[in-house]
Design an enzyme around this catalytic site. Structure first.
Site, PDB file in Angstrom:
ATOM      1  N   GLY A 182       4.234  -2.212  24.789  1.00 15.78           N
ATOM      2  CA  GLY A 182       4.930  -1.945  25.122  1.00 15.78           C
ATOM      3  C   GLY A 182       5.471  -1.989  26.614  1.00 15.78           C
ATOM      4  O   GLY A 182       5.765  -1.181  27.669  1.00 15.78           O
ATOM      5  N   ARG A 218       9.329   0.815  28.678  1.00 20.93           N
ATOM      6  CA  ARG A 218       9.533   1.632  29.963  1.00 20.93           C
ATOM      7  C   ARG A 218       8.108   1.100  30.537  1.00 20.93           C
ATOM      8  O   ARG A 218       7.030  -0.186  30.302  1.00 20.93           O
ATOM      9  CB  ARG A 218       8.722   2.764  29.793  1.00 20.93           C
ATOM     10  CG  ARG A 218       7.579   3.334  29.533  1.00 20.93           C
ATOM     11  CD  ARG A 218       7.902   4.759  29.266  1.00 20.93           C
ATOM     12  NE  ARG A 218       6.879   6.150  29.303  1.00 20.93           N
ATOM     13  CZ  ARG A 218       6.231   6.664  29.048  1.00 20.93           C
ATOM     14  NH1 ARG A 218       7.463   8.205  28.598  1.00 20.93           N
ATOM     15  NH2 ARG A 218       4.829   7.491  28.858  1.00 20.93           N
ATOM     16  N   ASP A 256       4.736  -0.638  15.724  1.00 25.14           N
ATOM     17  CA  ASP A 256       4.124   0.540  16.445  1.00 25.14           C
ATOM     18  C   ASP A 256       2.406  -0.395  16.249  1.00 25.14           C
ATOM     19  O   ASP A 256       2.204  -0.559  15.652  1.00 25.14           O
ATOM     20  CB  ASP A 256       3.940   1.523  15.506  1.00 25.14           C
ATOM     21  CG  ASP A 256       2.376   2.789  16.503  1.00 25.14           C
ATOM     22  OD1 ASP A 256       1.373   2.243  17.056  1.00 25.14           O
ATOM     23  OD2 ASP A 256       2.467   4.091  15.543  1.00 25.14           O
ATOM     24  N   VAL A 257       1.701  -0.443  17.754  1.00 25.15           N
ATOM     25  CA  VAL A 257       1.003  -1.199  17.682  1.00 25.15           C
ATOM     26  C   VAL A 257      -0.281  -1.336  17.267  1.00 25.15           C
ATOM     27  O   VAL A 257      -1.037  -1.660  16.938  1.00 25.15           O
ATOM     28  CB  VAL A 257       0.270  -1.284  19.255  1.00 25.15           C
ATOM     29  CG1 VAL A 257       1.438  -2.331  19.792  1.00 25.15           C
ATOM     30  CG2 VAL A 257       0.540  -0.900  20.029  1.00 25.15           C
ATOM     31  N   TYR A 310     -10.028   7.392  27.058  1.00 21.13           N
ATOM     32  CA  TYR A 310      -9.287   6.251  27.309  1.00 21.13           C
ATOM     33  C   TYR A 310     -10.183   5.147  27.805  1.00 21.13           C
ATOM     34  O   TYR A 310     -10.090   3.958  28.299  1.00 21.13           O
ATOM     35  CB  TYR A 310      -8.283   7.315  28.867  1.00 21.13           C
ATOM     36  CG  TYR A 310      -7.633   6.069  29.007  1.00 21.13           C
ATOM     37  CD1 TYR A 310      -6.417   5.583  28.788  1.00 21.13           C
ATOM     38  CD2 TYR A 310      -8.447   5.982  30.799  1.00 21.13           C
ATOM     39  CE1 TYR A 310      -5.591   4.640  29.263  1.00 21.13           C
ATOM     40  CE2 TYR A 310      -6.622   5.179  31.626  1.00 21.13           C
ATOM     41  CZ  TYR A 310      -5.719   4.378  30.577  1.00 21.13           C
ATOM     42  OH  TYR A 310      -4.722   3.087  31.330  1.00 21.13           O
TER      43      TYR A 310
END
Ligand code: NAD
Length: 244
Positions: free
Chosen positions: A11, A14, A60-61, A152
């Protein structure tokens, strides 16, 4: 601190990941920047000092095949893998009674499965090296929960538990695994929050300011350094004192 072994940052195009990769590159670490868009990664890499050793890898992880291919490429490009910073993450907020299974799964897929896929691919290499550092980016939300962020919070709490298990498994091979639980850091992820939420958050922070990427960078550098050789399985809370 400079070293031969590369540090992988996921990631990295940014936000926190980009800032951490830049900080590591500036302090002499070779860095492997991983993200979904090669163009954006290359833009991030262009900001680095000319002496920096940085290479970009698109993955894409949340895709196991992508992660395996990228780790193989990084292994071919560098003599050793010193560190892995599992930073890629997303939010898909909503109250649990309205949350779609898709929003639940999307967050688990990126935040938790992505952390597992990278750890799964890099750990055997580090074990063979008998050295390595894994740093997982969790969140204070994984410790205290948050209304509207059940997906999350669950992903970030699971990362804390996974960190301890991985630390126990890999410790005998000289590989450490720790997590960082940041509080509110000013990035694109938090930029969209309403002013009232930000003001409420500020009220709860004893150090009276929101966090910056630089507040995390030194902690990551420390966990990658020889000074942290005897620390594993820990979650360092970096939040201006909000959670204690
Ligand atoms: P951000 O949205 O600015 O950056 C997230 C990064 O992850 C981006 O580079 C994005 O492209 C990448 N990413 C997302 N899905 C991906 C995928 N499937 N494959 C590869 N890369 C993917 O967010 P941020 O604020 O920089 O957050 C970085 C990490 O820090 C996340 O794990 C986040 O949960 C965590 N965190 C952030 C805060 C905060 O206040 N900003 C607080 C605690 C924890």
């Amino acid at each position: 601190m400079a070293a031969d072994g590369v540090v992988i940052v996921t990631g990295a195009n940014r936000g926190i990941g980009r800032g951490l990769a830049a900080d590591l590159a500036r302090t002499g670490w070779p860095v492997a920047l991983v993200g979904r868009s090669l163009d954006k990664l290359q833009e991030a890499a262009r900001d680095l000092p000319s002496a920096a050793v940085a290479r970009c890898y698109a993955a894409d992880v949340s895709q196991w095949e992508d992660v395996q291919a990228v780790v193989a490429a990084i292994q071919a490009d560098f003599p050793a893998i010193h560190g892995l910073v599992n930073n890629a993450g997303i939010t898909r907020d909503g109250l649990v009674v309205r949350m779609s299974p898709e929003d639940w799964q999307a967050v688990i897929n990126v935040n938790l499965n992505g952390t597992f896929y990278f750890t799964r691919s890099v750990a055997p290499i580090m074990m063979r090296q008998r050295a390595g550092r894994i740093v997982n980016i969790s969140s204070v939300i994984g410790l205290i929960g948050n209304a509207g962020q059940a997906n999350y919070a669950a992903s970030k709490a699971a990362i804390v538990a996974m960190t301890k298990s991985v630390a126990r498994e890999l410790g005998g091979r000289g590989v450490t695994c720790n997590a960082i639980a940041p509080g509110f850091i000013e990035t694109d992820m938090t930029a969209g929050l309403p002013e009232k939420v930000r003001a409420d958050m500020l009220q709860r922070i004893p150090l009276k300011r929101l966090g910056r990427v630089e507040d995390l960078a030194g902690v990551v550098r420390f966990l990658l350094s020889p000074d942290a050789a005897w620390i594993t399985g820990q979650t360092l809370v970096v939040d201006g004192g909000m959670v204690m």
